[in-house]
Write a protein that holds these residues in place. Structure first.
Motif, PDB file in Angstrom:
ATOM      1  N   LEU A   1     -14.334  23.037 -48.403  1.00  0.00           N
ATOM      2  CA  LEU A   1     -14.377  21.757 -49.117  1.00  0.00           C
ATOM      3  C   LEU A   1     -13.003  21.098 -49.087  1.00  0.00           C
ATOM      4  N   GLN A   2     -11.969  21.898 -49.356  1.00  0.00           N
ATOM      5  CA  GLN A   2     -10.621  21.334 -49.378  1.00  0.00           C
ATOM      6  C   GLN A   2     -10.205  20.824 -47.996  1.00  0.00           C
ATOM      7  N   ALA A   3     -10.596  21.567 -46.973  1.00  0.00           N
ATOM      8  CA  ALA A   3     -10.244  21.140 -45.620  1.00  0.00           C
ATOM      9  C   ALA A   3     -10.910  19.807 -45.319  1.00  0.00           C
ATOM     10  N   GLN A   4     -12.177  19.685 -45.726  1.00  0.00           N
ATOM     11  CA  GLN A   4     -12.918  18.457 -45.453  1.00  0.00           C
ATOM     12  C   GLN A   4     -12.324  17.291 -46.235  1.00  0.00           C
TER      13      GLN A   4
ATOM     14  N   GLN B   1     -15.828  11.590 -41.869  1.00  0.00           N
ATOM     15  CA  GLN B   1     -15.352  12.715 -42.668  1.00  0.00           C
ATOM     16  C   GLN B   1     -15.985  12.673 -44.051  1.00  0.00           C
ATOM     17  N   ARG B   2     -16.127  11.477 -44.572  1.00  0.00           N
ATOM     18  CA  ARG B   2     -16.667  11.333 -45.912  1.00  0.00           C
ATOM     19  C   ARG B   2     -18.107  11.827 -45.972  1.00  0.00           C
ATOM     20  N   GLU B   3     -18.865  11.474 -44.954  1.00  0.00           N
ATOM     21  CA  GLU B   3     -20.265  11.918 -44.919  1.00  0.00           C
ATOM     22  C   GLU B   3     -20.370  13.436 -45.034  1.00  0.00           C
ATOM     23  N   ARG B   4     -19.422  14.092 -44.368  1.00  0.00           N
ATOM     24  CA  ARG B   4     -19.521  15.565 -44.318  1.00  0.00           C
ATOM     25  C   ARG B   4     -19.125  16.221 -45.639  1.00  0.00           C
ATOM     26  N   ILE B   5     -18.406  15.459 -46.481  1.00  0.00           N
ATOM     27  CA  ILE B   5     -17.907  16.065 -47.717  1.00  0.00           C
ATOM     28  C   ILE B   5     -19.049  16.562 -48.590  1.00  0.00           C
TER      29      ILE B   5
END
Ligand code: ATP
Ligand code: MG
Lengths: 250, 531
Positions: free
Chosen positions: B437-440, B489-493
């Motif tokens: 999660l932090q990486a994303q 990137q946001r979508e993947r969060i």
């Protein structure tokens, strides 16, 4: 891994001189090289100062590989190892007779050394036996010294016929002229005509040179003590020719 | 210096007369070659990545040699090249592809620096049998150092057997032993480095703190901070040398971590004093903000260039040259700051505050057992993240997403600091989910920070003379690419966040960290958790 053999039905044509110097040249080109002396006379190993091999059991393919392995000797030149000859090689034939696929055993035995060497070079005695047939079937190329004389030419033609009769792959036959004397008319004539008849003829030839005979006194390959002599240069060129062909094949 | 597949044995000698003795014993069969001396300098990164990666890089007589490391010996050479111009500091500076590739994979952003120098005096020898065949090789090596490199600090002999002649090598080794040779564990490289007082050691930003469950919270925090302070100083003193950007990077991480441990576990020190320390740490970090920003920009140079079509690159190149010039003056400024009296005083103040012998007034949490106390904090943090996440819709503003990142970071630090006392195996999955999660969230944040930096640059540039159009085009191109990737990137969060906030993970966190059920915490004197 490539497997080469210095072979001729005729004696004294320069097989051992070739094997000894080509092995040296191959390792110098950076290939991990193994020279196997299959001739009970043991001349090739002698030139490298290596004693004849210890006796070992030869009662099957596996023991044969183990025995060969146990007899590997590192030469004075890093990257080149030697398996010296053994009088027991006279019994090879008897052993091979008892095996299944008796004509193709050697290849599978030598394949057991695949991970250790880039090239294996065999120096053979001048005869046709079950062992030589195994050599034919094991080798990627059979280097045949041909002195440019009628007699020598005839023995080469006999070998080629034998290959055809036995349905052996003639394309592995790679004859080259050995002990060439440029001032000799017969030499010149044969060299002009013979290669046209055999597509596999190598372009490099080895001149007759007294320096080669000194190997017996020096007990090392010509290339190690007289790199500049004409025969030494010729051995290097022959090595280059073979390596160049492997390169273009791959 | 080639290696051989055959076996070899190493010996060390205290005196140099052995060669004479062997010559007397073996006569003409012992062939000794002329000695050769080379002065060589070893190179490695601060983290000893080459050493621990099994490589040796040395320079000698105008050339670099990259070799395998064979214990404490230089092994088979992988590549070599001439040194042209200034010495190569980064993987990319090497010309030989083999070297560039190997070094890049080990060094990442790290740079190389000399780690030790000595003269190796080498002498080859061989023993022959009655047929004059070589049956054993010797490699005599003296490592010379001291004034004018005259003094042999160690003498070695490596006995190498030849395949098929192992017996002969054993006999030779026996003879060496009879003449006083001793088996040795350390090779010449280790001796060289020991002599340079610079032995390889592993480096980590996560050292062992030696805390346990029952220790008082103040004791535990003190240990953590002291260990981080040591790291802080190690990095701080190397920033001016500017071998690579990682010293500053790690220095800032240390500052941030110390600051966060002080806010994550409150009530350990008197609040006013702790507040003062936090301010001090924030100030130290602030002094290097600009340098770090410039480092980040410059490190992204290649990536940005590749993102744009060639025609757009020139304007960007000019921007990076400007950054590079700015950085050159900024590193001097930071160096001056670091070397200033005021800075030394601040550092001393920090160190004194956390010194073991410094006595602070008692506070509410100072002497409670650290285990239950920290578990409660972790549980609370997790619940907070979960609560924020529950309110997030697909279209939540970026600020809300950002908040999750901040909270996540606090939780991750807590887990890192107290790794030694938390049930790591039980919570391994949760930890992995948090890291993901932090990486994303980090990727998402990087995209937005980068856009902002580029737009700031445009603000500064737009009214100045120059290639306005070119700059606008390339910046515009980059910003829109970054924006697109930010959206991606946001979508993947959300999917990674859902995992971390799932009922299963929540149950695991509760079971392991909630005080009434956590093993050792059950016996603690801590108040029951309010949650
Ligand atoms: N190019 C050459 N010039 C002069 N002498 C040579 C040359 N090549 C080989 N000789 C010499 O000729 C003799 C026979 O050579 P060599 O032993 O290589 O032949 P061979 O085919 O291996 O013989 P055998 O069949 O007995 O094994 C040796 O004395 C060798 O030194
Ligand atoms: Mg022969």
């Amino acid at each position: 891994m490539k497997i080469l053999a210095a072979y001729s039905i005729k004696g004294g044509v320069g097989k051992t001189a070739l094997a000894v110097n080509l092995a040296y040249a191959l390792r110098k080109a950076g290939l991990r090289t193994l020279l196997i002396d299959l001739d009970p006379q043991g001349a090739a190993a002698f030139y490298y100062r290596v004693d004849t091999a210890e006796k070992f059991k030869m009662d099957g393919a596996r023991s044969l590989l183990q025995g060969l392995r146990k007899n590997i000797r590192e030469s004075d030149f890093p990257g080149l190892d030697i398996i010296p000859s053994n009088l027991a090689y006279r019994h090879f034939d008897i052993l091979l007779h008892g095996m299944k696929k008796k004509r193709a055993q050697l290849r599978s035995i030598l394949d057991g050394l695949k991970s250790d060497y880039d090239v294996i070079l065999m120096d053979c005695p001048p005869n046709i036996t079950l062992l030589s047939e195994n050599v034919f079937r094991a080798s990627d190329a059979l280097l045949v010294p041909v002195i440019p004389t009628i007699l020598s030419q005839r023995t080469f033609e006999q070998l080629a016929e034998f290959f055809e009769d036995k349905k052996l792959p003639t394309e592995i036959l790679r004859p080259f002229f050995s002990m060439v004397q440029g001032r000799n008319r017969m030499h010149r004539e044969i060299m002009q005509n013979l290669p046209a008849l055999f597509p596999g003829f190598l372009k490099s030839s080895i001149p007759f040179s007294a320096d080669v005979e000194k190997m017996g006194v020096q007990r090392m390959p010509l290339l190690a003590y007289s790199e500049k002599s004409s025969a030494a240069v010729a051995y290097l060129a022959l090595c280059e020719e073979i390596l160049g062909q492997w390169d273009s094949e791959s | 210096m080639e290696s051989s597949e055959s076996t070899s044995e190493h010996f060390a000698f205290s005196e140099g007369v052995i060669l004479e003795r062997l010559r007397a014993e073996w006569g003409k069969r012992f062939v000794l070659h002329a000695p050769e001396s080379v002065s060589l300098t070893l190179w490695d990164s601060f983290e000893w990545q080459l050493w621990f990666g099994g490589l040796v890089l040395y320079s000698s007589e105008g050339g670099y040699h990259l070799c395998a490391r064979d214990g404490g010996w230089i092994g088979a050479e992988i590549s070599s090249e001439k040194i042209s111009g200034s010495p190569s500091r980064y993987a990319a500076d090497f010309k030989a592809p083999a070297a560039r590739e190997k070094l890049a994979s080990l060094l990442a952003l790290r740079g190389l620096a000399p780690v030790g120098t000595a003269v190796f005096r080498r002498r080859l020898a061989e023993l022959r049998n009655d047929k004059e065949k070589i049956v054993c090789r010797f490699d005599w090596l003296e490592v010379l150092a001291g004034p004018n490199d005259r003094e042999a600090i160690v003498r070695y002999c490596r006995v190498r057997s030849l395949l098929g002649y192992e017996m002969e090598a054993q006999v030779a080794a026996e003879a060496l032993r009879a003449h006083g040779a001793q088996a040795c564990a350390e090779g010449p490289l280790e001796i060289l480095l020991r002599n340079a007082c610079n032995l390889p050691r592993p480096y980590s930003l996560r050292p062992v703190f030696d805390v346990d469950h029952h220790m008082s919270a103040r004791d535990a925090v003190g240990r953590i901070v002291r260990a981080m302070l040591v790291l802080l100083r190690e990095n701080e003193e190397r920033i001016p040398g500017d071998v690579d950007t990682e010293f500053l990077h790690d220095y800032r991480i240390c500052l941030r971590k110390i600051r966060s441990v002080l806010s994550l576990v409150k009530g350990i020190y008197p609040e006013k004093e702790a507040e003062k320390m936090r301010h001090l740490l924030a100030r130290l970090a602030r002094e290097t903000n600009k340098l770090r920003d410039l480092d980040v920009y410059l490190l992204s140079r290649e990536r940005y260039m590749e993102m744009l079509p060639p025609a757009f690159r020139a304007a960007l190149g000019a921007m990076f040259s400007e950054f590079a010039a700015e950085r050159a003056s900024e590193i001097l400024k930071v160096t001056r700051t670091i070397r200033s009296k005021a800075h030394h005083k601040r550092m001393a103040e920090l160190e004194t505050f956390f010194n073991e012998s410094t006595v602070h007034d008692p506070t509410e949490n100072a002497f409670v057992p650290v285990g239950p106390f920290v578990f409660q904090r972790i549980y609370k943090r997790y619940r907070k993240i979960r609560a924020i996440a529950a309110t997030l819709e697909d279209d939540a503003p970026d600020e809300a997403v950002h908040q999750v990142r901040i909270e996540g970071k606090k939780l991750r630090y807590l887990i890192e600091f107290f790794e030694e006392i938390i049930p790591t195996t039980e919570v391994a999955t949760a930890e992995k989910q948090l890291r993901r999660l932090q990486a994303q969230l980090g990727n998402f944040n990087d995209c937005s920070v980068q856009q902002k930096a580029l737009l700031d640059y445009w603000e500064k540039k737009k009214n100045k003379p120059g290639d306005q159009l070119g700059i606008a085009l390339s910046l515009g191109g980059l910003v829109s690419l970054l924006h697109r990737s930010q959206l991606k990137q946001r979508e993947r969060i959300f999917s990674v966040m859902n995992e971390f906030c799932s009922d299963i993970t929540a149950a695991v966190i509760k079971q392991n960290f909630k005080s009434s059920t956590a093993g050792p915490a059950a016996t603690s004197s801590c108040e029951p958790s309010p949650l």
